[in-house]
Design a protein around this motif. Structure first.
Motif, PDB file in Angstrom:
ATOM      1  N   GLU A 335       0.832  -1.204   0.000  1.00  0.00           N
ATOM      2  CA  GLU A 335       0.000   0.000   0.000  1.00  0.00           C
ATOM      3  C   GLU A 335       0.876   1.266   0.000  1.00  0.00           C
ATOM      4  O   GLU A 335       0.522   2.264  -0.636  1.00  0.00           O
ATOM      5  CB  GLU A 335      -0.935  -0.007   1.215  1.00  0.00           C
ATOM      6  N   THR A 336       2.000   1.198   0.706  1.00  0.00           N
ATOM      7  CA  THR A 336       2.903   2.362   0.742  1.00  0.00           C
ATOM      8  C   THR A 336       3.423   2.693  -0.651  1.00  0.00           C
ATOM      9  O   THR A 336       3.447   3.857  -1.071  1.00  0.00           O
ATOM     10  CB  THR A 336       4.102   2.086   1.677  1.00  0.00           C
ATOM     11  N   THR A 337       3.816   1.669  -1.365  1.00  0.00           N
ATOM     12  CA  THR A 337       4.295   1.885  -2.731  1.00  0.00           C
ATOM     13  C   THR A 337       3.147   2.331  -3.638  1.00  0.00           C
ATOM     14  O   THR A 337       3.325   3.221  -4.486  1.00  0.00           O
ATOM     15  CB  THR A 337       4.936   0.594  -3.285  1.00  0.00           C
ATOM     16  N   TYR A 338       1.972   1.755  -3.435  1.00  0.00           N
ATOM     17  CA  TYR A 338       0.802   2.127  -4.231  1.00  0.00           C
ATOM     18  C   TYR A 338       0.515   3.621  -4.123  1.00  0.00           C
ATOM     19  O   TYR A 338       0.224   4.289  -5.131  1.00  0.00           O
ATOM     20  CB  TYR A 338      -0.409   1.314  -3.767  1.00  0.00           C
ATOM     21  N   GLU A 339       0.626   4.170  -2.935  1.00  0.00           N
ATOM     22  CA  GLU A 339       0.360   5.603  -2.746  1.00  0.00           C
ATOM     23  C   GLU A 339       1.357   6.477  -3.506  1.00  0.00           C
ATOM     24  O   GLU A 339       1.040   7.604  -3.889  1.00  0.00           O
ATOM     25  CB  GLU A 339       0.402   5.949  -1.248  1.00  0.00           C
ATOM     26  N   LEU A 340       2.534   5.943  -3.739  1.00  0.00           N
ATOM     27  CA  LEU A 340       3.560   6.707  -4.450  1.00  0.00           C
ATOM     28  C   LEU A 340       3.389   6.669  -5.965  1.00  0.00           C
ATOM     29  O   LEU A 340       3.851   7.582  -6.670  1.00  0.00           O
ATOM     30  CB  LEU A 340       4.966   6.176  -4.096  1.00  0.00           C
ATOM     31  N   ARG A 342       0.253   5.653  -7.674  1.00  0.00           N
ATOM     32  CA  ARG A 342      -1.152   5.513  -8.091  1.00  0.00           C
ATOM     33  C   ARG A 342      -1.545   6.480  -9.208  1.00  0.00           C
ATOM     34  O   ARG A 342      -2.444   6.184 -10.006  1.00  0.00           O
ATOM     35  CB  ARG A 342      -2.082   5.701  -6.887  1.00  0.00           C
ATOM     36  N   GLU A 343      -0.906   7.636  -9.282  1.00  0.00           N
ATOM     37  CA  GLU A 343      -1.249   8.612 -10.310  1.00  0.00           C
ATOM     38  C   GLU A 343      -0.736   8.200 -11.690  1.00  0.00           C
ATOM     39  O   GLU A 343      -1.228   8.692 -12.706  1.00  0.00           O
ATOM     40  CB  GLU A 343      -0.675   9.994  -9.944  1.00  0.00           C
ATOM     41  N   TYR A 364      -1.368  -4.924  -3.828  1.00  0.00           N
ATOM     42  CA  TYR A 364      -1.915  -4.517  -5.126  1.00  0.00           C
ATOM     43  C   TYR A 364      -1.092  -5.164  -6.237  1.00  0.00           C
ATOM     44  O   TYR A 364       0.137  -5.233  -6.148  1.00  0.00           O
ATOM     45  CB  TYR A 364      -1.843  -2.995  -5.296  1.00  0.00           C
TER      46      TYR A 364
END
Length: 367
Positions: A335-340, A342-343, A364
């Motif tokens: 999730e931490t990587t996903y937040e970085l 996601r855009e 993910y």
């Protein structure tokens, strides 16, 4: 009176004997100096060459004959440019004119490394020490020259060996860490607040390893990991190590950057594309998983022999669990990587999945 005259004669002769003694002493010193000069001049190690302000050779010793190949008969009377490379003639003539005019010399008394020319036209490196003196209104120059060809060869060997050692060190350690280790003798352990860790592994590797020879297995792994190394280098990602069939890399250290997660994803995508092409051409099929997690780590050099640059912290463990809980052909991220990312990337939520030794984590799959 006769005795007195006799004593006066003795005193007189005594004084004469003292003058003769001084004369003989001076002559002996001159002879000794001449002998020393002859010994020096007969040495083959150093060429001793004298010229005058007309730039013509006046003296040419045995060492000059040995080093340059010209006999004294061939050299004496010739311009000193006889032994100077053509491209240096102009600067040499300018320097001589400057000294002949009494201007401050730039090279006298210094040891200079230059190029010289032998009789056969071969250029070679020399050390030159130049001196000058005036006599009867004329200026003379004398140079002591040593052939340093072997010295330069030795220096080149040392330089090449040093380069190999540095390249080997850079294969083991990041450049910044290697430089610190060379300059200080130790590397500082550092904490990095946000980096991304990439782990890859092959499914059914144990089964595959038992089906082919160990030599072929190592050859295959070497080819694959060497290609992975090239991918990481192109994206400025740091390879940490391989553990069996697992490949461990990190981005955002030792040089910090803000797009470390994006680079790790691109690296994993390139790895999958490479294996896809490779598997189409080979019977042996390599099925890889990839996992990425981002967060803080501590980095440092371990041991004083066989240096190892390694990372420590929960971020490393979670990244490893991302890989082991992934699927073949997919990039599994936290999730931490996903937040970085996601855009920029589309991802499929997997929900919470239990990670051994850690607990439930949101994961993910990258589409």
């Amino acid at each position: 009176m006769a005795a007195k005259d006799s004593n006066q004669g003795l005193n007189k002769y005594g004084n004469l004997d003292l003058d003769l003694f001084k004369k003989h002493e001076i002559e002996s010193l001159i002879q000794e100096q001449n002998k020393r000069f002859q010994v020096i001049c007969s040495s083959k190690n150093d060429a001793i060459i004298t010229s005058d302000e007309s730039k013509r050779i006046l003296f040419w010793n045995k060492g000059a004959e040995y080093i340059f190949g010209f006999t004294s008969d061939e050299a004496i009377g010739q311009p000193i440019t006889l032994i100077i490379p053509h491209e240096l003639h102009h600067s040499h003539n300018e320097g001589m004119e400057r000294m002949n005019q009494g201007k401050e010399p730039r090279v006298l008394g210094k040891v200079l490394e230059l190029k010289a020319v032998k009789k056969g036209g071969e250029e070679f490196p020399i050390e030159l020490t130049l001196g000058s003196w005036d006599n009867d209104g004329k200026r003379y120059y004398s140079g002591i020259i040593r052939d340093i060809t072997e010295k330069k060869k030795a220096e080149l060997i040392i330089l090449n060996e040093k380069k190999k050692s540095e390249e080997l060190l850079l294969n083991i350690l990041p450049k910044q860490v290697a430089e610190e280790l060379k300059s200080k003798g130790k590397a500082t352990t550092k904490r990095y607040g946000n980096v991304s860790i990439l782990f890859t592994d092959f499914k059914d590797f144990t089964v595959m390893a038992s089906s082919i020879s160990q030599i072929k297995l190592v050859k295959e792994l070497n080819e694959i990991f060497s290609h992975f190394d090239d991918i990481l280098e192109s994206l400025q990602i740091e390879k940490i190590k391989t553990i069996g069939d697992a490949y461990f890399a990190a981005c955002g250290l030792p040089e910090k950057n803000t797009d470390h997660a994006h680079r790790c994803i691109e690296a994993a995508k390139h790895m999958f594309r490479y294996l896809e092409v490779r598997n189409r051409k080979n019977k042996l099929q390599w099925k890889m998983r990839a996992g990425i997690h981002s967060g803080p780590v501590v980095a440092g050099v371990i041991s004083k022999k066989k240096f190892a640059y390694d990372l420590f912290g929960d971020t490393v463990n979670i990244a490893s669990r991302m890989e082991s809980n992934g699927e073949v052909g997919k990039i599994n991220i936290s999730e931490t990587t996903y937040e970085l990312i996601r855009e920029k990337y589309n991802c499929i939520p997997r929900g919470q999945i239990h990670a051994k030794g850690i607990g439930n984590l949101n994961m993910y799959f990258l589409e």
